[in-house]
Design a protein around this motif. Structure first.
Motif, mmCIF file in Angstrom:
data_model
loop_
_atom_site.group_PDB
_atom_site.id
_atom_site.type_symbol
_atom_site.label_atom_id
_atom_site.label_comp_id
_atom_site.label_asym_id
_atom_site.label_seq_id
_atom_site.Cartn_x
_atom_site.Cartn_y
_atom_site.Cartn_z
ATOM 1 N N ALA A 38 0.981 -1.074 0.038
ATOM 2 C CA ALA A 38 0.027 0.027 -0.046
ATOM 3 C C ALA A 38 0.947 1.267 0.165
ATOM 4 C CB ALA A 38 -0.793 -0.092 1.256
ATOM 5 N N ILE A 39 1.892 1.283 0.722
ATOM 6 C CA ILE A 39 2.795 2.386 0.883
ATOM 7 C C ILE A 39 3.440 2.482 -0.741
ATOM 8 C CG2 ILE A 39 5.047 3.050 1.553
ATOM 9 C CD1 ILE A 39 4.125 2.227 4.541
ATOM 10 N N ARG A 40 4.079 1.512 -1.057
ATOM 11 C CA ARG A 40 4.556 1.438 -2.382
ATOM 12 C C ARG A 40 3.537 2.292 -3.463
ATOM 13 N NH1 ARG A 40 5.019 -3.451 -3.897
ATOM 14 N NH2 ARG A 40 3.336 -3.313 -5.443
ATOM 15 N N ASP A 41 2.531 1.643 -3.497
ATOM 16 C CA ASP A 41 1.477 2.389 -4.401
ATOM 17 C C ASP A 41 1.122 3.758 -4.181
ATOM 18 O OD1 ASP A 41 1.416 -0.231 -5.597
ATOM 19 O OD2 ASP A 41 -0.333 -0.792 -4.611
ATOM 20 N N PHE A 42 1.030 3.918 -3.318
ATOM 21 C CA PHE A 42 0.814 5.570 -2.567
ATOM 22 C C PHE A 42 1.958 6.408 -2.972
ATOM 23 C CE2 PHE A 42 0.950 8.837 0.754
ATOM 24 C CZ PHE A 42 -0.145 9.514 0.633
ATOM 25 N N LEU A 43 3.140 5.903 -2.468
ATOM 26 C CA LEU A 43 4.171 6.758 -3.039
ATOM 27 C C LEU A 43 4.316 6.934 -4.644
ATOM 28 C CD1 LEU A 43 6.989 5.509 -0.639
ATOM 29 C CD2 LEU A 43 5.711 7.893 -0.725
ATOM 30 N N ASP A 44 4.148 5.902 -5.473
ATOM 31 C CA ASP A 44 4.123 5.875 -6.828
ATOM 32 C C ASP A 44 2.929 7.104 -7.444
ATOM 33 O OD1 ASP A 44 5.774 3.996 -7.213
ATOM 34 O OD2 ASP A 44 4.648 2.475 -7.428
ATOM 35 N N GLU A 45 1.872 7.042 -6.731
ATOM 36 C CA GLU A 45 1.032 8.128 -7.096
ATOM 37 C C GLU A 45 1.474 9.341 -6.637
ATOM 38 O OE1 GLU A 45 -2.179 10.818 -6.101
ATOM 39 O OE2 GLU A 45 -1.144 9.868 -4.646
ATOM 40 N N LYS A 46 2.097 9.632 -5.564
ATOM 41 C CA LYS A 46 2.626 10.984 -5.117
ATOM 42 C C LYS A 46 3.756 11.301 -6.012
ATOM 43 C CE LYS A 46 -0.083 11.690 -1.716
ATOM 44 N NZ LYS A 46 -1.064 12.426 -1.678
ATOM 45 N N LYS A 47 4.641 10.376 -6.653
ATOM 46 C CA LYS A 47 5.774 10.618 -7.287
ATOM 47 C C LYS A 47 5.167 11.136 -8.784
ATOM 48 C CE LYS A 47 10.108 8.740 -9.058
ATOM 49 N NZ LYS A 47 10.895 7.674 -9.100
ATOM 50 N N ALA A 48 4.138 10.808 -9.106
ATOM 51 C CA ALA A 48 3.384 11.192 -10.505
ATOM 52 C C ALA A 48 2.714 12.512 -10.320
ATOM 53 C CB ALA A 48 2.573 10.120 -10.852
ATOM 54 N N THR A 49 2.219 12.677 -9.325
ATOM 55 C CA THR A 49 1.478 13.927 -9.003
ATOM 56 C C THR A 49 1.900 15.218 -8.311
ATOM 57 O OG1 THR A 49 0.119 12.967 -7.273
ATOM 58 C CG2 THR A 49 -0.566 12.607 -9.231
ATOM 59 N N THR A 58 7.843 19.200 13.549
ATOM 60 C CA THR A 58 8.200 18.074 12.484
ATOM 61 C C THR A 58 7.447 16.801 12.729
ATOM 62 O OG1 THR A 58 10.416 19.046 12.311
ATOM 63 C CG2 THR A 58 10.151 16.714 11.455
ATOM 64 N N VAL A 59 7.307 16.455 14.070
ATOM 65 C CA VAL A 59 6.446 15.335 14.442
ATOM 66 C C VAL A 59 5.104 15.645 14.195
ATOM 67 C CG1 VAL A 59 5.670 14.113 16.572
ATOM 68 C CG2 VAL A 59 7.878 15.038 16.545
ATOM 69 N N PHE A 60 4.502 16.671 14.135
ATOM 70 C CA PHE A 60 3.180 17.121 13.797
ATOM 71 C C PHE A 60 2.936 16.721 12.308
ATOM 72 C CE2 PHE A 60 0.039 19.872 11.784
ATOM 73 C CZ PHE A 60 -0.985 19.881 12.425
ATOM 74 N N HIS A 66 7.269 14.380 -2.600
ATOM 75 C CA HIS A 66 7.333 13.034 -2.859
ATOM 76 C C HIS A 66 8.410 12.262 -1.714
ATOM 77 C CE1 HIS A 66 9.412 9.217 -4.255
ATOM 78 N NE2 HIS A 66 8.055 8.892 -4.563
ATOM 79 N N ALA A 67 9.571 13.097 -1.619
ATOM 80 C CA ALA A 67 10.532 12.372 -0.844
ATOM 81 C C ALA A 67 10.077 12.693 0.831
ATOM 82 C CB ALA A 67 11.849 13.468 -1.047
ATOM 83 N N ASP A 68 9.488 13.717 1.210
ATOM 84 C CA ASP A 68 9.113 13.677 2.522
ATOM 85 C C ASP A 68 7.952 12.826 2.942
ATOM 86 O OD1 ASP A 68 8.639 15.101 4.975
ATOM 87 O OD2 ASP A 68 6.973 16.277 4.271
ATOM 88 N N TYR A 69 7.001 12.390 1.844
ATOM 89 C CA TYR A 69 6.336 11.183 2.277
ATOM 90 C C TYR A 69 7.029 9.883 2.136
ATOM 91 C CZ TYR A 69 1.526 13.296 1.626
ATOM 92 O OH TYR A 69 0.325 14.017 1.773
ATOM 93 N N GLU A 70 7.899 9.743 1.434
ATOM 94 C CA GLU A 70 8.702 8.524 1.596
ATOM 95 C C GLU A 70 9.502 8.252 2.661
ATOM 96 O OE1 GLU A 70 11.501 6.393 -1.942
ATOM 97 O OE2 GLU A 70 11.974 8.275 -1.272
#
Length: 385
Positions: free
Chosen positions: A107-118, A168-170, A124-128
């Motif tokens: 699920a994380i991989r798919d979510f990051l793929d979507e973020k990378k595209a949009t 940053t925690v928030f 994207h790096a922050d989400y990763e």
């Protein structure tokens, strides 16, 4: 040719975060949380496991969680896929997988793929990085097993293990919550008294005029243009990096923030804008252009006509040269100074909001801070004279 799948763990070492090979026993089982660091076996319960393999000359990595047994199983499964493909066998999805629920790592991989595209590469790096931390703190394998307690445990992990700042925690909490909501999972309480970690909203810091006078006196001709541009436009770092000469209008004394499809860059929230600039900056930019005399479209390029990436390092070097504390100097402080000085000068909030590229007025209001100038103190003294 069959592809070999390797297993590493990303752990914290004395030399920083590294991908370290796992330790395998004689029967090919991996030792839980044991890795090889500089030739020595060490125990590292923190971090996430990764499988990796080569596709041509490129290394591909995929996070597989913190559980060593699950990591070993994921490597074996991936290895079996490559073996089957090398023998011409069609790989069929394991039956019943959907019924059990998606694996968290998938699920994380798919979510990051979507973020990378949009989204932008920085987002994207922050989400990763955030979701990697979440995998380190969470022992659940399936997405549907995630509960509110896992998100609360993630907050504690960020605060106590990673020693991140409250703000940053928030931000990390909000990223994970967004990931879970994207999969239809609402696991935290909203509103006042909710689960989101608290932090103190601090007043934005601005440069004192005396400090800027000292800084600019220590600049060479190029450095002075760079940092005057940051100060007098209020632009974000990437906006400065991707400013083209065609964005600068010398006659109108303006500079625009515009989309650069040729370089795959867009302004934040895809909002372009036009900012008026003072005559002294126009004069400096004209002299800068005459000195450079090259064909690169970027305002501040590298020798290879690429965006300049080291503005912050250069700023801290100038501060050190000027005998000041380099930790008191950062690029966003120019932006805060731009907004605050304009508001002190009487420019209305809505106009400053437009110049700053803020989506809402509250973001601009943060910079409407009390003046501490001598003129203000004179007024205070006059009141109680």
């Amino acid at each position: 040719m069959n592809v070999k799948v390797n297993l590493f763990k990303r752990v914290r070492t004395a030399k920083g975060t590294r991908y370290c090979p796992v330790v395998e026993s004689a029967n090919n089982r991996i030792k839980a949380h044991a890795v090889i660091v500089d030739g020595r076996e060490e125990k590292h319960p923190e971090g996430a496991y990764y499988i990796s393999w080569y596709e041509g000359r490129c290394v591909k990595r995929r996070a597989v969680g913190n559980d060593p047994v699950e990591a070993a199983n994921r490597r074996a499964k991936k290895q079996a896929e490559f073996t089957a493909k090398s023998q011409g066998v069609t790989v069929v999805e394991e039956p019943g997988k959907a019924a059990r629920g998606a694996l968290l790592v998938d699920a994380i991989r798919d979510f990051l793929d979507e973020k990378k595209a949009t989204r932008k590469s920085k987002t994207h790096a922050d989400y990763e990085s955030t979701l990697e931390y979440f995998q380190q703190s969470c022992t659940k394998r399936h997405l549907t097993d995630i509960t509110r307690k896992d998100l609360l445990a993630f907050t504690v992990y960020c605060r106590e293990e990673l020693e991140l700042s409250p703000r940053t925690v928030f931000n990390k909490f909000a990223r994970v919550a967004a990931f879970l909501r994207a999969h239809g999972i609402e696991v935290h309480k909203k509103g006042v008294g909710g689960d989101a970690p608290r932090f103190t909203v601090e007043e934005p810091e601005v440069y004192e005029r005396e400090d800027l006078d000292t800084l600019f006196a220590a600049c060479d001709a190029d450095e002075r243009v760079w940092f005057e541009f940051f100060l007098m436009t209020g632009m974000r770092e990437q906006e400065v990096m991707y400013t083209y000469w065609r964005d600068v209008n010398f006659k109108a004394s303006t500079v625009k923030v515009t989309h650069k499809p040729d370089r795959g860059w867009s302004p934040k929230a895809y909002k372009g804008r036009e900012i008026p600039i003072p005559a002294k900056l126009v004069t400096s930019l004209k002299a800068w252009k005459a000195r450079r005399n090259d064909a690169c479209e970027l305002l501040f390029p590298t020798a290879g006509c690429n965006p300049k990436l080291d503005f912050l390092d250069c700023l801290k070097a100038v501060a050190t040269r000027a005998g000041m504390d380099k930790d008191d100097f950062w690029l966003h402080k120019f932006r805060a100074t731009f907004a605050t000085w304009h508001l002190w000068a009487g420019v209305d909030l809505r106009t400053v909001q437009m110049w700053m590229g803020h989506s809402d007025l509250d973001s601009t209001t943060r910079y409407l801070k009390p003046s501490r100038s001598q003129q203000t103190h004179d007024k205070v003294n006059a009141t109680f004279a």
